[in-house]
Design a protein around this motif. Structure first.
Motif, PDB file in Angstrom:
ATOM      1  N   ILE A  37       0.845  -1.192   0.000  1.00  0.00           N
ATOM      2  CA  ILE A  37       0.000   0.000   0.000  1.00  0.00           C
ATOM      3  C   ILE A  37       0.883   1.246   0.000  1.00  0.00           C
ATOM      4  CG2 ILE A  37      -1.801   1.278   1.214  1.00  0.00           C
ATOM      5  CD1 ILE A  37      -2.728  -1.383   0.102  1.00  0.00           C
ATOM      6  N   LEU A  38       0.616   2.155  -0.917  1.00  0.00           N
ATOM      7  CA  LEU A  38       1.345   3.427  -0.958  1.00  0.00           C
ATOM      8  C   LEU A  38       0.760   4.329   0.127  1.00  0.00           C
ATOM      9  CD1 LEU A  38       3.428   5.276  -2.293  1.00  0.00           C
ATOM     10  CD2 LEU A  38       1.660   5.975  -3.931  1.00  0.00           C
ATOM     11  N   GLU A  39       1.434   4.370   1.285  1.00  0.00           N
ATOM     12  CA  GLU A  39       0.911   5.091   2.443  1.00  0.00           C
ATOM     13  C   GLU A  39       1.068   6.596   2.295  1.00  0.00           C
ATOM     14  OE1 GLU A  39       1.119   2.311   6.307  1.00  0.00           O
ATOM     15  OE2 GLU A  39       2.976   3.344   5.844  1.00  0.00           O
ATOM     16  N   ARG A  49       3.840   0.359   2.481  1.00  0.00           N
ATOM     17  CA  ARG A  49       3.655  -0.686   3.499  1.00  0.00           C
ATOM     18  C   ARG A  49       3.449  -2.013   2.788  1.00  0.00           C
ATOM     19  NH1 ARG A  49      -1.154  -2.329   5.155  1.00  0.00           N
ATOM     20  NH2 ARG A  49      -2.136  -0.365   4.574  1.00  0.00           N
ATOM     21  N   ARG A  50       4.397  -2.926   3.013  1.00  0.00           N
ATOM     22  CA  ARG A  50       4.355  -4.207   2.321  1.00  0.00           C
ATOM     23  C   ARG A  50       3.071  -4.978   2.643  1.00  0.00           C
ATOM     24  NH1 ARG A  50       9.859  -6.092   1.168  1.00  0.00           N
ATOM     25  NH2 ARG A  50      11.407  -4.752   2.159  1.00  0.00           N
ATOM     26  N   ASP A  51       2.678  -5.844   1.702  1.00  0.00           N
ATOM     27  CA  ASP A  51       1.574  -6.763   1.963  1.00  0.00           C
ATOM     28  C   ASP A  51       1.912  -7.607   3.183  1.00  0.00           C
ATOM     29  OD1 ASP A  51       0.065  -5.897  -0.092  1.00  0.00           O
ATOM     30  OD2 ASP A  51       0.235  -7.693  -1.321  1.00  0.00           O
ATOM     31  N   ARG A  52       0.873  -7.961   3.940  1.00  0.00           N
ATOM     32  CA  ARG A  52       1.099  -8.747   5.151  1.00  0.00           C
ATOM     33  C   ARG A  52       1.693 -10.117   4.840  1.00  0.00           C
ATOM     34  NH1 ARG A  52      -4.368  -8.763   8.362  1.00  0.00           N
ATOM     35  NH2 ARG A  52      -5.245  -8.471   6.290  1.00  0.00           N
ATOM     36  N   ALA A  53       1.573 -10.574   3.602  1.00  0.00           N
ATOM     37  CA  ALA A  53       2.146 -11.867   3.246  1.00  0.00           C
ATOM     38  C   ALA A  53       3.668 -11.820   3.146  1.00  0.00           C
ATOM     39  CB  ALA A  53       1.550 -12.352   1.921  1.00  0.00           C
ATOM     40  N   GLU A  54       4.235 -10.605   3.065  1.00  0.00           N
ATOM     41  CA  GLU A  54       5.677 -10.471   2.972  1.00  0.00           C
ATOM     42  C   GLU A  54       6.321 -10.814   4.311  1.00  0.00           C
ATOM     43  OE1 GLU A  54       7.401  -9.711   0.280  1.00  0.00           O
ATOM     44  OE2 GLU A  54       5.667  -9.416  -1.024  1.00  0.00           O
ATOM     45  N   THR A  61      10.868   2.924   2.276  1.00  0.00           N
ATOM     46  CA  THR A  61      10.923   4.320   1.814  1.00  0.00           C
ATOM     47  C   THR A  61      11.773   4.381   0.553  1.00  0.00           C
ATOM     48  OG1 THR A  61      12.791   4.762   3.287  1.00  0.00           O
ATOM     49  CG2 THR A  61      10.592   5.286   4.109  1.00  0.00           C
ATOM     50  N   ILE A  62      11.288   5.108  -0.432  1.00  0.00           N
ATOM     51  CA  ILE A  62      11.934   5.177  -1.744  1.00  0.00           C
ATOM     52  C   ILE A  62      12.045   6.636  -2.157  1.00  0.00           C
ATOM     53  CG2 ILE A  62      11.850   4.421  -4.149  1.00  0.00           C
ATOM     54  CD1 ILE A  62       9.789   2.269  -3.168  1.00  0.00           C
ATOM     55  N   ALA A  63      13.219   7.058  -2.503  1.00  0.00           N
ATOM     56  CA  ALA A  63      13.398   8.420  -3.012  1.00  0.00           C
ATOM     57  C   ALA A  63      12.766   8.524  -4.399  1.00  0.00           C
ATOM     58  CB  ALA A  63      14.871   8.777  -3.076  1.00  0.00           C
ATOM     59  N   GLU A  64      12.055   9.602  -4.642  1.00  0.00           N
ATOM     60  CA  GLU A  64      11.327   9.763  -5.904  1.00  0.00           C
ATOM     61  C   GLU A  64      12.217   9.593  -7.139  1.00  0.00           C
ATOM     62  OE1 GLU A  64       9.230  13.585  -7.363  1.00  0.00           O
ATOM     63  OE2 GLU A  64       7.847  12.634  -5.948  1.00  0.00           O
ATOM     64  N   PRO A  65      13.471  10.121  -7.164  1.00  0.00           N
ATOM     65  CA  PRO A  65      14.313   9.941  -8.361  1.00  0.00           C
ATOM     66  C   PRO A  65      14.676   8.489  -8.650  1.00  0.00           C
ATOM     67  CG  PRO A  65      15.134  11.750  -7.000  1.00  0.00           C
ATOM     68  CD  PRO A  65      14.099  11.027  -6.195  1.00  0.00           C
TER      69      PRO A  65
END
Length: 333
Positions: A37-39, A49-54, A61-65
């Motif tokens: 989910i893109l929080e 937020r990763r799927d609960r199955a992960e 967290t990912i930098a936009e570039p």
């Protein structure tokens, strides 16, 4: 041009289930994917937020570039059994003052206060011919001077929906049922806002802040609001004023899953745009966790996209929808 597409993506994807491909800063300069989910997406950083199955549920967290590609994907499949299970739990969280069963159909009445508490919920077979069952529902509600009404989960309508169409029953707009893990929702509390208090009964300030469809609470309304085994009335006060309220009910589904039902969320007009709505829902989730609830649900009208966006930021996603059908030819006696 890339920035324009990113801005479009932020508005369209926030709160939804997505897959993001992004660059890794290592010796191989490789890339990887994250599903969840893109929080949030703010200040040049995405938080997924990763799927609960992960195996690892720590948000990424990912930098936009570093984003190579991002796209929405369907939510996990919801079965008809899942819908029946959740609606059975919800029926206990907001009950009528009078309950009657026609086998798998639940008839509820509460003097006309709220459609949910004054409608028939068909979760199974009525145990008799469909025409006879519909006639029995009509008579039961007419005996109570109420308009015969069904609350029908969309995927469970089947032959009943066609039968009501043939009889000319009205069809109201869809209501979306959204769900989320309680542990995710409780993280939405805001330390900078006044604390959420949850009481077993509503006080005068709570009742004065509650407006069902813009109207005042009828005398028997409090009986409906408190008619659940585990119910809590959440409040936020600021400067001696009640600025937000919500109601929570914890109930068990037939599967044994323990749900928090969130209803009656209201924020005072002068206190809006401070995040109080999500704050008080998160406070209810904290309360529900102490009552062993694992998941939460709430209902939002399909046209209320603003509320949907707020709840998606808390981790809620679409589960199913329902609508009301009413006998347009009914007249009370």
């Amino acid at each position: 041009m890339r920035q324009h597409h990113l801005e479009e993506g932020r508005a369209r994807l926030l709160g939804r289930r997505v897959v993001v491909r992004y660059r890794l800063h290592n010796d191989t300069h490789s890339a990887t994917d994250v599903l969840g989910i893109l929080e949030t997406w703010a200040d040049g950083v995405l938080r997924v937020r990763r799927d609960r199955a992960e195996p690892d549920d720590t948000p990424v967290t990912i930098a936009e570039p570093d984003v190579i590609a991002i796209k929405a994907i369907p939510a996990r499949p919801v079965t008809n059994r899942d819908i029946r299970d959740l609606e059975a739990a919800a029926a206990q969280g907001w009950q009528g003052l009078e309950i009657h069963h026609i086998e798998g159909w639940i008839l509820r009445a509460a003097g006309g206060f709220t459609r949910r508490a004054n409608s028939c919920l068909p979760l199974g077979d009525p145990g008799q011919p469909l025409d006879d069952a519909i006639a029995a529902v009509e008579q039961w509600y007419r005996d109570r001077a109420l308009a015969p009404t069904f609350q029908i989960p969309d995927r469970l309508a089947g032959a009943l929906g066609h039968a009501l169409d043939a009889r000319g029953w009205s069809h109201d707009a869809d209501v979306i049922v959204m769900t989320a893990p309680v542990d995710d929702v409780r993280r939405g509390t805001k330390a900078e806002l006044p604390a959420v208090r949850v009481d077993p009964r509503p006080d005068d300030a709570w009742l004065g802040s509650y407006h069902y469809r813009g109207g005042d609470l009828p005398p028997h309304g409090i009986d409906v609001l408190t008619n659940a085994d585990t119910v809590g009335f959440a409040s936020v006060d600021d400067g001696g004023q009640r600025v937000a309220i919500a109601r929570g009910a914890v109930t068990d589904a037939p599967s044994g899953r323990r749900w928090l039902g969130v209803t009656a969320v209201e924020v005072a007009p002068h206190a809006r745009r401070r995040g109080l709505g999500s704050h008080i829902v998160a406070g209810l989730a904290e309360w529900a966790a102490n009552h062993d609830a694992s998941d939460a649900y709430l209902q939002v009208e399909e046209i209320n996209t603003v509320a949907q966006a707020t709840y998606r930021k808390l981790g809620f996603g679409d589960h199913h929808s329902y609508h009301y059908r009413q006998n347009a030819h009914h007249t009370t006696r």
